[in-house]
Design a protein around this motif. Sequence first.
Motif, PDB file in Angstrom:
ATOM      1  N   ARG A   6       0.849  -1.045  -0.016  1.00 42.29           N
ATOM      2  CA  ARG A   6       0.026  -0.177   0.153  1.00 42.29           C
ATOM      3  C   ARG A   6       0.881   1.380   0.113  1.00 42.29           C
ATOM      4  O   ARG A   6       0.578   2.143  -0.752  1.00 42.29           O
ATOM      5  CB  ARG A   6      -0.937  -0.093   1.144  1.00 42.29           C
ATOM      6  N   ARG A   8       3.810   1.452  -1.000  1.00 45.64           N
ATOM      7  CA  ARG A   8       4.506   1.693  -2.099  1.00 45.64           C
ATOM      8  C   ARG A   8       3.681   2.215  -3.364  1.00 45.64           C
ATOM      9  O   ARG A   8       4.201   3.283  -4.031  1.00 45.64           O
ATOM     10  CB  ARG A   8       4.955   0.100  -2.886  1.00 45.64           C
ATOM     11  N   GLY A   9       2.348   1.858  -3.241  1.00 43.30           N
ATOM     12  CA  GLY A   9       1.421   2.455  -4.282  1.00 43.30           C
ATOM     13  C   GLY A   9       1.233   3.963  -3.762  1.00 43.30           C
ATOM     14  O   GLY A   9       1.344   4.890  -4.858  1.00 43.30           O
ATOM     15  N   ALA A  12       4.390   5.740  -5.152  1.00 50.53           N
ATOM     16  CA  ALA A  12       4.290   5.800  -6.787  1.00 50.53           C
ATOM     17  C   ALA A  12       3.586   7.106  -7.038  1.00 50.53           C
ATOM     18  O   ALA A  12       3.768   8.084  -8.053  1.00 50.53           O
ATOM     19  CB  ALA A  12       3.869   4.584  -7.397  1.00 50.53           C
ATOM     20  N   ALA A  13       2.094   7.212  -6.440  1.00 50.34           N
ATOM     21  CA  ALA A  13       1.446   8.124  -6.778  1.00 50.34           C
ATOM     22  C   ALA A  13       1.742   9.591  -6.709  1.00 50.34           C
ATOM     23  O   ALA A  13       1.922  10.609  -7.314  1.00 50.34           O
ATOM     24  CB  ALA A  13       0.026   7.996  -6.184  1.00 50.34           C
ATOM     25  N   ILE A  16       4.717  10.540  -9.169  1.00 50.89           N
ATOM     26  CA  ILE A  16       4.217  10.619 -10.238  1.00 50.89           C
ATOM     27  C   ILE A  16       3.760  12.256 -10.364  1.00 50.89           C
ATOM     28  O   ILE A  16       4.172  12.921 -11.321  1.00 50.89           O
ATOM     29  CB  ILE A  16       3.288   9.758 -10.878  1.00 50.89           C
ATOM     30  N   ALA A 520     -10.072  23.126 -25.656  1.00 53.62           N
ATOM     31  CA  ALA A 520     -10.316  22.026 -26.539  1.00 53.62           C
ATOM     32  C   ALA A 520      -9.243  21.083 -27.043  1.00 53.62           C
ATOM     33  O   ALA A 520      -9.324  20.117 -26.982  1.00 53.62           O
ATOM     34  CB  ALA A 520     -11.044  22.446 -27.948  1.00 53.62           C
ATOM     35  N   ILE A 521      -8.086  21.881 -26.971  1.00 52.57           N
ATOM     36  CA  ILE A 521      -6.858  21.154 -27.524  1.00 52.57           C
ATOM     37  C   ILE A 521      -6.330  20.635 -25.998  1.00 52.57           C
ATOM     38  O   ILE A 521      -5.652  19.343 -26.053  1.00 52.57           O
ATOM     39  CB  ILE A 521      -5.649  22.266 -27.951  1.00 52.57           C
ATOM     40  N   PRO A 524      -8.092  16.702 -24.077  1.00 49.31           N
ATOM     41  CA  PRO A 524      -7.879  15.316 -24.338  1.00 49.31           C
ATOM     42  C   PRO A 524      -6.627  14.785 -23.469  1.00 49.31           C
ATOM     43  O   PRO A 524      -6.608  13.769 -23.205  1.00 49.31           O
ATOM     44  CB  PRO A 524      -7.802  15.464 -25.699  1.00 49.31           C
ATOM     45  N   LEU A 525      -5.710  15.766 -23.528  1.00 48.02           N
ATOM     46  CA  LEU A 525      -4.646  15.294 -22.759  1.00 48.02           C
ATOM     47  C   LEU A 525      -4.491  15.331 -21.000  1.00 48.02           C
ATOM     48  O   LEU A 525      -4.308  14.451 -20.247  1.00 48.02           O
ATOM     49  CB  LEU A 525      -3.192  15.786 -23.179  1.00 48.02           C
ATOM     50  N   PRO A 528      -7.741  13.029 -18.490  1.00 52.16           N
ATOM     51  CA  PRO A 528      -7.198  11.470 -18.278  1.00 52.16           C
ATOM     52  C   PRO A 528      -5.978  11.564 -17.585  1.00 52.16           C
ATOM     53  O   PRO A 528      -5.708  10.624 -16.603  1.00 52.16           O
ATOM     54  CB  PRO A 528      -6.852  10.759 -19.693  1.00 52.16           C
ATOM     55  N   MET A 529      -5.133  12.527 -17.509  1.00 52.93           N
ATOM     56  CA  MET A 529      -3.708  12.505 -16.784  1.00 52.93           C
ATOM     57  C   MET A 529      -4.013  12.967 -15.406  1.00 52.93           C
ATOM     58  O   MET A 529      -3.595  12.424 -14.652  1.00 52.93           O
ATOM     59  CB  MET A 529      -2.653  13.404 -17.549  1.00 52.93           C
ATOM     60  N   PRO A 532      -6.564  10.933 -12.253  1.00 47.86           N
ATOM     61  CA  PRO A 532      -6.195   9.843 -11.411  1.00 47.86           C
ATOM     62  C   PRO A 532      -5.170  10.364 -10.516  1.00 47.86           C
ATOM     63  O   PRO A 532      -5.214  10.065  -9.110  1.00 47.86           O
ATOM     64  CB  PRO A 532      -5.417   8.780 -12.416  1.00 47.86           C
ATOM     65  N   ILE A 533      -4.301  11.402 -10.824  1.00 49.70           N
ATOM     66  CA  ILE A 533      -3.346  11.845  -9.772  1.00 49.70           C
ATOM     67  C   ILE A 533      -4.027  12.692  -8.646  1.00 49.70           C
ATOM     68  O   ILE A 533      -3.644  12.398  -7.674  1.00 49.70           O
ATOM     69  CB  ILE A 533      -2.471  12.866 -10.707  1.00 49.70           C
ATOM     70  N   SER A 536      -6.031  10.038  -6.483  1.00 44.86           N
ATOM     71  CA  SER A 536      -4.960   9.152  -5.620  1.00 44.86           C
ATOM     72  C   SER A 536      -4.352  10.294  -4.613  1.00 44.86           C
ATOM     73  O   SER A 536      -4.231   9.960  -3.450  1.00 44.86           O
ATOM     74  CB  SER A 536      -3.925   8.578  -6.248  1.00 44.86           C
TER      75      SER A 536
ATOM     76  N   TYR B 602      -0.772   6.032 -20.220  1.00 44.50           N
ATOM     77  CA  TYR B 602      -0.414   6.434 -18.897  1.00 44.50           C
ATOM     78  C   TYR B 602      -1.088   6.085 -18.111  1.00 44.50           C
ATOM     79  O   TYR B 602      -0.663   5.774 -16.942  1.00 44.50           O
ATOM     80  CB  TYR B 602      -0.429   8.241 -19.132  1.00 44.50           C
ATOM     81  N   TYR B 606      -0.011   4.091 -15.008  1.00 44.86           N
ATOM     82  CA  TYR B 606      -0.242   4.681 -13.637  1.00 44.86           C
ATOM     83  C   TYR B 606      -0.969   3.569 -12.528  1.00 44.86           C
ATOM     84  O   TYR B 606      -0.592   3.503 -11.393  1.00 44.86           O
ATOM     85  CB  TYR B 606      -1.118   5.965 -13.881  1.00 44.86           C
ATOM     86  N   THR B 610       0.373   2.168  -9.030  1.00 40.91           N
ATOM     87  CA  THR B 610       0.055   2.678  -7.642  1.00 40.91           C
ATOM     88  C   THR B 610      -0.992   1.414  -7.195  1.00 40.91           C
ATOM     89  O   THR B 610      -1.216   1.913  -5.951  1.00 40.91           O
ATOM     90  CB  THR B 610      -0.978   3.805  -8.019  1.00 40.91           C
TER      91      THR B 610
END
Lengths: 550, 639
Positions: A6, A8-9, A12-13, A16, A520-521, A524-525, A528-529, A532-533, A536, B602, B606, B610
Amino acid sequence: MFLSERRRGQLAALSIAAVVIIVGVPLWWRTTETYRAWLPVSQIKELAKLQLQLSADVEVVFARGTVTPEQQKKVPLTQTQEEERAIDGDLIILFLILLIRNTKLESKFFSCHVLFLPEDTALSESPCGSLVVYVIPESSSLLPEDVNVYIGQRRTALLRIGPQMRVGKTLEQLLAHLEPRIKQVLQVMSFSHNDITAALSDRVRFSPDNKESIADSMRAFKSSPGYEITFSLLNPDPKSHRLHWDIEGAVQTYIQPLLTKLSPVANFSIDSQTLYYTMLGVNPRFDTSRSAYTLNADSLAHVINPVEARLGSNAASSNPVLNFLLYVPDAQHSPLYIQGRKKQEVPSNAFHSPRWGGIMVYNVNGFYGSEPEFPVDINIDMAKVMGVFLAQLRLLLGVQSSTPPPGFLVARCGSTGLADWELDRLMWSRSVENVATATTTITSLAQLLDQIGNIVINDNIAQQVSSAVTSLQLAVAELEAGNLGFALQYSKEAILASEKAFFDPSLLHLLYFPDDQKFAIYIPLFLPMCVPILLSLLKIVSEARQRLEC
Amino acid sequence: MAAHRCCFPVWLFILCSFSLFIIAGSQETTVAPEQHASVLDNPQTAAETAEQTAGESGGVEERRWEGTEVRDAAAQKQAEPAVLQPTPQPKDDFQEELVVRPLHSGDIYASFQFRTLWETDFMRGNKVSHYRLFPKSLGQVISKFSVRELHISFTQGYWRTMQWGQPYLPSPPGAELWVWFQDSVTDVDATWKELTNVLSGIFCASLNFIDSTNTVQPSASFKPLGIGNVTDHRFLRYATLPREIVCTENLTPWKKLLPCGSKAGLAVLLKSEKLFHSSFHSQAVHIRPVCQDWQCKTTSWELRQTLNVVFDLHNSGQGKREWSLFKMFSRTLTEACPLASSSKIYIDITDNPEGEQFELSPATSLLSQAMVLGDRRTFSVYDLTQQDTFGSVRSLNLLIRWKSTEGDMLRPLLHAERYVAGYGLQTGEIHTLMYNHHPYRSFPVLLLDSVPWYLRLYIHTLTVTSKGKDNKPSYIHYQPSKDRVRPHLLEMLVQLPPNSVTEVTVQFERALLKWTEYTPDPNHGFYVGSSVISSLVPSTVAMDTNSTRERPLFSSFFPCKEESSYFVRVYTEPLLVNLPTPDFSMPYNVICLTCTVVAVGYGSLYNLLTRSFQIEEPSPGLAKRIANVIRKMRGVPPL
């Protein structure tokens, strides 16, 4: 085992998230940044308050019989008079008048009783912007009885002491008596409150009571580094009139001396053209009582529009154009007279339009003879025409002497058509106007750049802005020091640099890059990135809080 | 081209042929009969007499001018010394004329020319600033940009050479601008850029789109048409905008340059709603220095404004083959421009000597002959400065009524066309066909091609073939393009064999543009400007056997060199080429797709990093659970 997994997870989060914040965000920030060179914002803000100090050197020469030799020794060598005027809120104008009391007694000089003497002497040579006031005794016969102040062609004035100031009064009384009158002279010959207000007309809201000065200030052209003067001969009826005008000679004789004199203020270029079949925009009304056609003052506003389409703009420069039109009415509508507002004829038969130019109607029906045979050859009397145009030119350039107060006698202007002090007056107001315009331009540019963050500010713009600011500061300093010539020069440089910066095409490049397209540009990136960050991180925080509670 | 510069002999010959023509005593009448008679008396010295009398007599001078007026612009140069002006009181002079040529197709070709001559020097130290007839705006342009010669044309429609013959003044579709600068100009490119911007403002046209990518410096095709011997092509700039659309907003400023505007004279006919309802419309401004007298001691500036229009009568649905000024222009003429020293209308009646083709009313007794484009043409002349031209109704409405639809046109000797061949969006081939219709003479032509950089020419594939054989050009000037900087320039001197077609082909590759470089309608295609073919074409008069019969025998044995060829410039069609066009939403699609791929990769990474993994006890199967329930009920310990 369970815990360490746990842990370690979580690590990692966190790492990142750290990578994203330490590497990703600065990278994104740097790559999408617009280049914005440094601008001297604080100096611009300083300038925006526009605190001007104008100072004029006034040399006062006491003639024999005005002060006793004992008093003369006690006269202070310099004395400074300040006058503070606020124009519309935060603008503060300080009129700073520097009086240099010259104690030399020019007995020889004043012994010759010639009225126009100060003009001819080398003594009256004084630098641009300064004045020499000769104080003469009350009994002096230099001036006519009812004249108290005489203003010469150069930068000189004669001032007669008032009757109550006989010899024997104390020096302080004399000075106190002279002070308001010298101020009065200064207002006529250098600058007055009204002039400065007019020069600042862009920044000042007019109070409704001084409509006269609004009209005055609206008439003259805005200050510009150069003007194009175009004389146009309008011949609506080439079938009846074959017109000849010696414009080349007339310009050389009448206009060029004035423009040479005005060359410190601006560059002028002159051209002329002849336009045929140009109609006025209104039909003149036939007046049976005078058997002549008349144009009403009210309809004059509509006269210019159809003509202006034919005048053409200047292809070679972008300076403002002063148009002077000589209109020869066609044979059917001749003679044509302009009627003033009170139904009386305008003697010059000419009118002018503020900040545009002048029109003169030139009737040629006198040339017809008893039995006219068309086309009639007509030589235009250029002296008459140029007299009118010269007067209009003076008005439009702002060389207008406000009517002097009672008791003042102003010398007739000589061959150049412009007295030195009139030029000084023009230069004072032009300098102030230039400084005001350049400050407004620079301030609004700074505001614009501040408000819209997308605009790229290139180095050349920053350089122009800095040079404009430097020139402005120099101009203000020179105005303060009373160096009128340099002040005007710097103020012109400031205007040029500020306009260049303001109208630079590179400022428009990224102005219209809307935010919604950027999102708009990015979405999309980034979505989703980051989700989760964030999730968590929230989880880690809530777990840590729970652990603390237990 | 060398023949253009030998002015004097050429002029002598024009005089010579002219006076000989008078001797021949055709139907021609002249304005100044007394001069005419003196010429008749001593035909041996006809040329000299005519020369002498021209100085004193306005009439003969007029005639002479007519003889050269309607020629092609290049030929004008030879005739310029003819303008003898015996020290005119005003130093400027304005002339206007309209030439009407009924075309065999039933269309009507009307060509307006307005010429302002001004004896002045824009280039001297003192600035010229007092204008009378010359427009101020153009004068300022000349003096500010040190222009020596300026030619600008705006054309809507394509001139159909095979149906209509040669135009008096050729011009390519769209806008064309070529300028010779004075050799005092140091930075020609910057001056050119500024000049195009100013002209764009004057003529309300998009000339500001002229930049280095469509400007070339032709080495041979565009020589100065005025006086001056500097032919260093560093001071020449040539550009075309084939896409330019010409309309009313270009006509209005053009009309404003005329001294009389559109208020009097021939210009009252220029009503835009009629002019643009036509098959072909071309307006031009030419400025050049010309000689004031025939010894060329003083020079003057010539501003020539021309407007050519072809009206299509069949399409207007009238059915009748009938033409009048009122029908064409919805106006009639009532007066000449009072400022014009000459104001004339010419109707080409060469094909109609006995009135069998069409009928012209009101009839005029004034006739004029001129060598136009190598052909001897006869014109009916209407002089608008004479009051009796307008008759009792005080208005002139010329009427042409066709009688027969027959008659054939002399085929133009030189004619060219161009097309793009090939398929797909990668490569293609430009074909240029040049036709020489002369039955027995070959002549050289100069071909100028300016191709934008996005068509990458493979110059090694350049082939020139005529009659199936390889035709080697005697001169090739090729300047390769630079991407986004300058276009290809190809100039060739090709000999066209008699009665043949010469084909020039070159292959090209279509370049991919950056996405901001595409026009707003990229699928429409990209225009490539017309090829320009300049040539000295053998005259049709020389090959006409009839004319030898009219002439005295002693004059016609040796063909005269100067008369036997004339200058022609032919423009081909502009090309419309499709370039590979991307889907313009592509950048956003690509961004979305890559972002999604990155996000998926990604996301799993991820997740892997995690998530904590632990072995989970497998839950007992359904059978086992049922068994355990039964065992519980039975009181037996579970499995």
